[in-house]
Design a protein around this motif. Structure first.
Motif, PDB file in Angstrom:
ATOM      1  N   ILE A   8      -1.575   2.643 -14.484  1.00 16.38           N
ATOM      2  CA  ILE A   8      -2.008   1.503 -13.673  1.00 16.38           C
ATOM      3  C   ILE A   8      -1.261   1.498 -12.354  1.00 16.38           C
ATOM      4  CG2 ILE A   8      -2.082  -1.035 -13.559  1.00 16.38           C
ATOM      5  CD1 ILE A   8      -1.841   0.692 -16.947  1.00 16.38           C
ATOM      6  N   LEU A   9      -2.004   1.212 -11.288  1.00 13.79           N
ATOM      7  CA  LEU A   9      -1.415   1.099  -9.954  1.00 13.79           C
ATOM      8  C   LEU A   9      -1.597  -0.324  -9.453  1.00 13.79           C
ATOM      9  CD1 LEU A   9      -0.154   2.436  -7.417  1.00 13.79           C
ATOM     10  CD2 LEU A   9      -2.495   2.909  -6.650  1.00 13.79           C
ATOM     11  N   VAL A  10      -0.503  -0.958  -9.076  1.00 14.15           N
ATOM     12  CA  VAL A  10      -0.532  -2.315  -8.520  1.00 14.15           C
ATOM     13  C   VAL A  10      -0.295  -2.212  -7.015  1.00 14.15           C
ATOM     14  CG1 VAL A  10       0.484  -4.621  -8.573  1.00 14.15           C
ATOM     15  CG2 VAL A  10       0.388  -3.240 -10.677  1.00 14.15           C
ATOM     16  N   LEU A  11      -1.235  -2.723  -6.228  1.00 14.70           N
ATOM     17  CA  LEU A  11      -1.097  -2.714  -4.774  1.00 14.70           C
ATOM     18  C   LEU A  11      -0.735  -4.115  -4.292  1.00 14.70           C
ATOM     19  CD1 LEU A  11      -4.214  -0.552  -3.759  1.00 14.70           C
ATOM     20  CD2 LEU A  11      -1.872   0.192  -4.269  1.00 14.70           C
ATOM     21  N   VAL A  39       3.263  -0.638  -5.694  1.00 14.46           N
ATOM     22  CA  VAL A  39       3.425  -0.269  -4.291  1.00 14.46           C
ATOM     23  C   VAL A  39       3.421  -1.530  -3.435  1.00 14.46           C
ATOM     24  CG1 VAL A  39       2.534   1.080  -2.350  1.00 14.46           C
ATOM     25  CG2 VAL A  39       2.214   1.914  -4.687  1.00 14.46           C
ATOM     26  N   ALA A  40       4.499  -1.760  -2.700  1.00  8.97           N
ATOM     27  CA  ALA A  40       4.591  -2.878  -1.749  1.00  8.97           C
ATOM     28  C   ALA A  40       4.520  -2.305  -0.334  1.00  8.97           C
ATOM     29  CB  ALA A  40       5.892  -3.643  -1.944  1.00  8.97           C
ATOM     30  N   PHE A  41       3.681  -2.885   0.501  1.00  8.71           N
ATOM     31  CA  PHE A  41       3.458  -2.319   1.831  1.00  8.71           C
ATOM     32  C   PHE A  41       4.291  -2.964   2.930  1.00  8.71           C
ATOM     33  CE2 PHE A  41      -0.094  -0.917  -0.622  1.00  8.71           C
ATOM     34  CZ  PHE A  41      -0.321   0.365  -0.156  1.00  8.71           C
ATOM     35  N   GLY A  69       9.665  -4.904 -16.189  1.00  8.19           N
ATOM     36  CA  GLY A  69       9.723  -3.680 -16.983  1.00  8.19           C
ATOM     37  C   GLY A  69       9.244  -2.438 -16.266  1.00  8.19           C
ATOM     38  N   ILE A  70       8.963  -2.554 -14.959  1.00 11.86           N
ATOM     39  CA  ILE A  70       8.518  -1.396 -14.186  1.00 11.86           C
ATOM     40  C   ILE A  70       9.712  -0.486 -13.905  1.00 11.86           C
ATOM     41  CG2 ILE A  70       7.525  -0.650 -11.975  1.00 11.86           C
ATOM     42  CD1 ILE A  70       5.960  -3.305 -11.943  1.00 11.86           C
ATOM     43  N   LEU A  75       8.432   2.372  -8.401  1.00  8.85           N
ATOM     44  CA  LEU A  75       8.352   1.388  -7.325  1.00  8.85           C
ATOM     45  C   LEU A  75       8.370   2.112  -5.986  1.00  8.85           C
ATOM     46  CD1 LEU A  75       8.452  -1.508  -6.153  1.00  8.85           C
ATOM     47  CD2 LEU A  75      10.954  -1.396  -6.366  1.00  8.85           C
ATOM     48  N   ILE A  76       7.322   1.880  -5.196  1.00  8.26           N
ATOM     49  CA  ILE A  76       7.208   2.485  -3.866  1.00  8.26           C
ATOM     50  C   ILE A  76       7.191   1.356  -2.841  1.00  8.26           C
ATOM     51  CG2 ILE A  76       5.782   3.911  -2.351  1.00  8.26           C
ATOM     52  CD1 ILE A  76       4.582   5.157  -4.936  1.00  8.26           C
ATOM     53  N   ILE A  77       8.077   1.429  -1.870  1.00  7.22           N
ATOM     54  CA  ILE A  77       8.178   0.367  -0.854  1.00  7.22           C
ATOM     55  C   ILE A  77       7.967   0.959   0.532  1.00  7.22           C
ATOM     56  CG2 ILE A  77       9.618  -1.464   0.111  1.00  7.22           C
ATOM     57  CD1 ILE A  77      11.254  -1.393  -2.495  1.00  7.22           C
ATOM     58  N   PHE A  78       6.962   0.440   1.227  1.00 10.45           N
ATOM     59  CA  PHE A  78       6.751   0.787   2.631  1.00 10.45           C
ATOM     60  C   PHE A  78       7.279  -0.367   3.490  1.00 10.45           C
ATOM     61  CE2 PHE A  78       3.369   3.231   0.464  1.00 10.45           C
ATOM     62  CZ  PHE A  78       3.692   4.500   0.921  1.00 10.45           C
ATOM     63  N   ASN A  79       7.365  -0.138   4.779  1.00 11.27           N
ATOM     64  CA  ASN A  79       7.944  -1.163   5.655  1.00 11.27           C
ATOM     65  C   ASN A  79       7.025  -1.474   6.834  1.00 11.27           C
ATOM     66  OD1 ASN A  79      10.011  -3.008   6.181  1.00 11.27           O
ATOM     67  ND2 ASN A  79      11.000  -1.634   7.634  1.00 11.27           N
ATOM     68  N   TYR A  80       5.746  -1.656   6.542  1.00 13.11           N
ATOM     69  CA  TYR A  80       4.813  -2.043   7.595  1.00 13.11           C
ATOM     70  C   TYR A  80       5.095  -3.473   8.036  1.00 13.11           C
ATOM     71  CZ  TYR A  80       2.077   2.145   6.594  1.00 13.11           C
ATOM     72  OH  TYR A  80       1.668   3.449   6.440  1.00 13.11           O
TER      73      TYR A  80
END
Length: 212
Positions: A8-11, A39-41, A69-70, A75-80
């Protein structure tokens, strides 16, 4: 049916959106041994309250997703820049395609296509472009939805909602927002539960349904 999905991918346009829209469902999926990537943008540095570190939301999203529990490596964090994601559409689409290349997701959780926040709209539209061959559910953030099709419900137990609340409590910088309150989170979960004859639930909009 929700337990039939494995990857599962959470955007999340901003840190906390994924927890607010789907925190209980994420908890249930992980409880059932599913692999969830978040993924947080945007870490919304421009919106951080005065007196707090500009990167505090980066710290808080790490704590919040861990509480759900992730795994940290998921966890992928972008900085837009907050409220300007629409100016980076192509870059965001390329980010999503790159993430897609390295994974075989069978479920995407993202904002509703009816969400009127400009950043949320961007992530929903680019998410659909990148994952049009995958089942996609749009989560609700009712303060941003002028309308919302409650076409999918995930039944949840009280401990799923409590874990969602515990994760959201990690966002100390956002604690004064009304939608972060425990009362609100439980009330909405009860409301969605009543609609399907359950005690608690989260509701989603079916954007894409792929049946094997």
């Amino acid at each position: 049916m929700i337990t039939n999905f494995n990857k599962i991918l959470v955007l999340a346009p901003h840190t906390d959106d994924g927890e607010l829209g789907a925190g209980g469902t994420i908890t249930k999926l992980i409880e059932n041994g599913k692999n969830v990537t978040y993924v947080a943008f945007s870490t919304a540095e421009e919106s951080v309250p005065d007196g707090m570190a500009k990167d505090i939301l980066k710290t808080e999203v790490k704590a919040a997703t861990q509480a759900l529990g992730i795994k940290s490596e998921n966890l992928i964090i972008f900085n837009y820049q907050v409220r300007k994601l629409n100016y980076a559409r192509q870059e965001i689409l390329e980010n999503l395609i790159e993430i897609r290349k390295n994974n075989n997701f069978d479920l995407i959780l993202m904002p509703s296509l009816k969400d009127i926040h400009q950043d949320h709209t961007t992530i929903a539209q680019e998410g659909l472009r990148a994952f049009k061959n995958t089942t996609i559910l749009g989560y609700e953030l009712i303060w941003n939805n002028l309308s919302f099709d409650t076409t999918c419900f995930i039944k949840l137990d009280e401990h799923h909602i409590q874990k969602k609340v515990s994760a959201l409590h990690k966002y100390e910088s956002q604690k004064n927002r009304d939608y972060m309150s425990e009362d609100f989170i439980f009330s909405l979960a009860r409301t969605r539960g009543v609609q399907i004859g359950a005690k608690y639930a989260e509701s989603f909009e079916v954007i894409r349904c792929v049946i094997n």
